[in-house]
Design an enzyme around this catalytic site. Structure first.
Site, PDB file in Angstrom:
ATOM      1  N   TYR A  15       0.840  -1.204   0.000  1.00 12.56           N
ATOM      2  CA  TYR A  15       0.000   0.000   0.000  1.00 12.56           C
ATOM      3  C   TYR A  15       0.875   1.255   0.000  1.00 12.56           C
ATOM      4  O   TYR A  15       0.607   2.212  -0.730  1.00 12.56           O
ATOM      5  CB  TYR A  15      -0.903  -0.044   1.229  1.00 12.56           C
ATOM      6  CG  TYR A  15      -1.889   1.091   1.386  1.00 12.56           C
ATOM      7  CD1 TYR A  15      -3.039   1.146   0.608  1.00 12.56           C
ATOM      8  CD2 TYR A  15      -1.694   2.087   2.354  1.00 12.56           C
ATOM      9  CE1 TYR A  15      -3.965   2.179   0.777  1.00 12.56           C
ATOM     10  CE2 TYR A  15      -2.610   3.110   2.530  1.00 12.56           C
ATOM     11  CZ  TYR A  15      -3.741   3.149   1.743  1.00 12.56           C
ATOM     12  OH  TYR A  15      -4.657   4.171   1.920  1.00 12.56           O
TER      13      TYR A  15
ATOM     14  N   LYS B 128       0.902   4.068  -2.888  1.00 15.70           N
ATOM     15  CA  LYS B 128       0.526   5.463  -2.624  1.00 15.70           C
ATOM     16  C   LYS B 128       1.692   6.408  -2.931  1.00 15.70           C
ATOM     17  O   LYS B 128       1.482   7.541  -3.378  1.00 15.70           O
ATOM     18  CB  LYS B 128       0.053   5.617  -1.178  1.00 15.70           C
ATOM     19  CG  LYS B 128      -1.284   4.918  -0.898  1.00 15.70           C
ATOM     20  CD  LYS B 128      -2.418   5.479  -1.744  1.00 15.70           C
ATOM     21  CE  LYS B 128      -3.785   4.954  -1.351  1.00 15.70           C
ATOM     22  NZ  LYS B 128      -4.887   5.518  -2.132  1.00 15.70           N
TER      23      LYS B 128
HETATM   24  N1  LIG Z   1      -9.562   6.146   5.699  1.00 10.95           N
HETATM   25  C1  LIG Z   1      -8.296   6.521   5.884  1.00 10.95           C
HETATM   26  O1  LIG Z   1      -7.782   6.625   7.016  1.00 10.95           O
HETATM   27  C2  LIG Z   1      -7.435   6.871   4.692  1.00 10.95           C
HETATM   28  C3  LIG Z   1      -6.177   7.428   4.943  1.00 10.95           C
HETATM   29  C4  LIG Z   1      -5.373   7.768   3.867  1.00 10.95           C
HETATM   30  C5  LIG Z   1      -5.820   7.559   2.575  1.00 10.95           C
HETATM   31  N2  LIG Z   1      -7.042   7.008   2.361  1.00 10.95           N
HETATM   32  C6  LIG Z   1      -7.462   6.812   0.972  1.00 10.95           C
HETATM   33  O2  LIG Z   1      -8.680   7.493   0.774  1.00 10.95           O
HETATM   34  C7  LIG Z   1      -9.440   6.834  -0.223  1.00 10.95           C
HETATM   35  C8  LIG Z   1     -10.853   6.560   0.288  1.00 10.95           C
HETATM   36  O3  LIG Z   1     -10.746   5.733   1.424  1.00 10.95           O
HETATM   37  P1  LIG Z   1     -11.997   5.442   2.412  1.00 10.95           P
HETATM   38  O4  LIG Z   1     -11.385   5.169   3.742  1.00 10.95           O
HETATM   39  O5  LIG Z   1     -13.033   6.507   2.274  1.00 10.95           O
HETATM   40  O6  LIG Z   1     -12.548   4.075   1.799  1.00 10.95           O
HETATM   41  P2  LIG Z   1     -13.952   3.340   2.000  1.00 10.95           P
HETATM   42  O7  LIG Z   1     -14.770   3.987   3.067  1.00 10.95           O
HETATM   43  O8  LIG Z   1     -13.612   1.902   2.158  1.00 10.95           O
HETATM   44  O9  LIG Z   1     -14.722   3.598   0.582  1.00 10.95           O
HETATM   45  C9  LIG Z   1     -14.354   2.893  -0.513  1.00 10.95           C
HETATM   46  C10 LIG Z   1     -15.014   3.437  -1.776  1.00 10.95           C
HETATM   47  O10 LIG Z   1     -14.263   2.942  -2.888  1.00 10.95           O
HETATM   48  C11 LIG Z   1     -15.078   2.033  -3.657  1.00 10.95           C
HETATM   49  N3  LIG Z   1     -14.270   0.869  -3.993  1.00 10.95           N
HETATM   50  C12 LIG Z   1     -13.802  -0.092  -3.160  1.00 10.95           C
HETATM   51  N4  LIG Z   1     -13.157  -1.035  -3.860  1.00 10.95           N
HETATM   52  C13 LIG Z   1     -13.202  -0.649  -5.157  1.00 10.95           C
HETATM   53  C14 LIG Z   1     -12.713  -1.212  -6.367  1.00 10.95           C
HETATM   54  N5  LIG Z   1     -12.042  -2.381  -6.393  1.00 10.95           N
HETATM   55  N6  LIG Z   1     -12.965  -0.561  -7.523  1.00 10.95           N
HETATM   56  C15 LIG Z   1     -13.630   0.620  -7.515  1.00 10.95           C
HETATM   57  N7  LIG Z   1     -14.146   1.204  -6.415  1.00 10.95           N
HETATM   58  C16 LIG Z   1     -13.920   0.566  -5.248  1.00 10.95           C
HETATM   59  C17 LIG Z   1     -16.241   1.656  -2.762  1.00 10.95           C
HETATM   60  O11 LIG Z   1     -17.367   1.291  -3.571  1.00 10.95           O
HETATM   61  P3  LIG Z   1     -18.253  -0.036  -3.171  1.00 10.95           P
HETATM   62  O12 LIG Z   1     -18.844   0.230  -1.824  1.00 10.95           O
HETATM   63  O13 LIG Z   1     -19.290  -0.138  -4.254  1.00 10.95           O
HETATM   64  O14 LIG Z   1     -17.304  -1.181  -3.170  1.00 10.95           O
HETATM   65  C18 LIG Z   1     -16.442   2.972  -1.994  1.00 10.95           C
HETATM   66  O15 LIG Z   1     -17.131   3.910  -2.788  1.00 10.95           O
HETATM   67  C19 LIG Z   1      -8.649   5.579  -0.587  1.00 10.95           C
HETATM   68  O16 LIG Z   1      -7.874   5.790  -1.743  1.00 10.95           O
HETATM   69  C20 LIG Z   1      -7.736   5.371   0.610  1.00 10.95           C
HETATM   70  O17 LIG Z   1      -6.561   4.660   0.278  1.00 10.95           O
HETATM   71  C21 LIG Z   1      -7.871   6.660   3.392  1.00 10.95           C
END
Ligand SMILES: NC(=O)c1ccc[n+]([C@@H]2O[C@H](COP(=O)([O-])OP(=O)(O)OC[C@H]3O[C@@H](n4cnc5c(N)ncnc54)[C@H](OP(=O)(O)O)[C@@H]3O)[C@@H](O)[C@H]2O)c1
Length: 251
Positions: free
Chosen positions: A160, A164
């Site tokens: 990951y 990133k």
């Molecule tokens: N949360 C954190 O602490 C954090 C920190 C740093 C960076 N990020 C980054 O921020 C972004 C959003 O994270 P989040 O925490 O909001 O995630 P999340 O709550 O798990 O939401 C995931 C979203 O992405 C979609 N998704 C999942 N798998 C997919 C796939 N294989 N193809 C296309 N769409 C897919 C899901 O759609 P479905 O529900 O239809 O599957 C949902 O809309 C990510 O890139 C993550 O790496 C998050």
């Protein structure tokens, strides 16, 4: 110039695709854009219901769009859906991401590759799909949602973290390729936010991250969303930038 984008920066008629826009950070980005009058495609992969509920909540400005990481044809189809629904596409916020952790000696090649392919190969698929539309837009923009893990690293996250970090190199190279077309490419690096993606993080790791975070709290999806909207809509002289929104975790 695409007439659908003529009223930017007020937001009226501007059109943005938010990948992974159905829940978590992405859904909050969709809400923030919609409240500015932007027309938004909220992408989902496996669960259309949450994207449909968001469209009901926010009205005609928001349309659910199917998009799957790691598929070039899915990127093309998502962009086609945006242009046929809204008549154009001015910006994309690449927020969908795939996390799978594990110490390096316990991660199989298949697991490693699934993280790299979903997060990195997808960048080229999406860029190739959106650039023709963005070249027709006013103030076109691409925002890549990376992670603080790509900047400072995190034990158990070599795949990951590598993926990133690659987003930063990709964004800066692409920014140099498309700057002459007026297309901005920027990176957002969030810290820890409670979402479905982080729900599996064990308490010991959460406590360590909390202690390392200078502001002594986790972020909210809305705090990340406001920064994403800033880079996409307001940061008109930023390209190749990396904006950390992490409460000081990366200090
Ligand atoms: N949360 C954190 O602490 C954090 C920190 C740093 C960076 N990020 C980054 O921020 C972004 C959003 O994270 P989040 O925490 O909001 O995630 P999340 O709550 O798990 O939401 C995931 C979203 O992405 C979609 N998704 C999942 N798998 C997919 C796939 N294989 N193809 C296309 N769409 C897919 C899901 O759609 P479905 O529900 O239809 O599957 C949902 O809309 C990510 O890139 C993550 O790496 C998050």
């Amino acid at each position: 110039m695409n007439p659908s984008s003529s009223a930017h920066p007020g937001g009226e008629h501007r059109t943005v695709l938010v990948t992974g826009g159905s829940r978590g950070i992405g859904a909050q980005i969709v809400r923030r854009l919609a409240e500015r009058g932007v027309q938004v495609g909220a992408s989902f992969n496996s669960s259309p219901q949450q994207a449909e509920e968001l469209a009901v909540e926010l009205g005609d400005r928001v349309a659910p769009v199917h998009y799957r990481l790691g598929s070039e044809s899915s990127a093309r189809d998502a962009v086609s859906a945006m242009t046929s629904t809204f008549g154009g596409l001015d910006a994309v916020i690449v927020n969908a991401g795939f996390w799978k952790g594990g110490l390096i000696e316990r991660v199989s090649h298949e697991e490693w590759w699934s993280v790299i392919d979903a997060n990195v190969s997808s960048l080229s698929y999406m860029a190739r799909a959106v650039l023709p539309s963005l070249r027709q837009a006013k103030d076109p923009s691409i925002v890549l949602v990376a992670s603080v893990v790509g900047l400072i690293g995190h034990a158990g996250d070599t795949a990951y973290g590598a993926a990133k970090a690659a987003m930063v190199g990709f964004a800066r190279s692409l920014a140099k390729e498309v700057g002459r077309d007026g297309i901005r490419v920027n990176v957002l690096a969030p810290g820890f936010v409670d979402t479905d993606m982080t729900s599996a993080v064990p308490d010991t790791a959460r406590e360590r991250i909390y202690d390392e975070t200078v502001l002594r709290r986790f972020g909210t999806a809305d705090e990340i969303a406001k920064a994403a909207v800033f880079l996409s809509e307001d940061a008109t002289y930023c390209t190749g930038s990396v904006l950390s929104v992490d409460g000081g975790w990366s200090l």
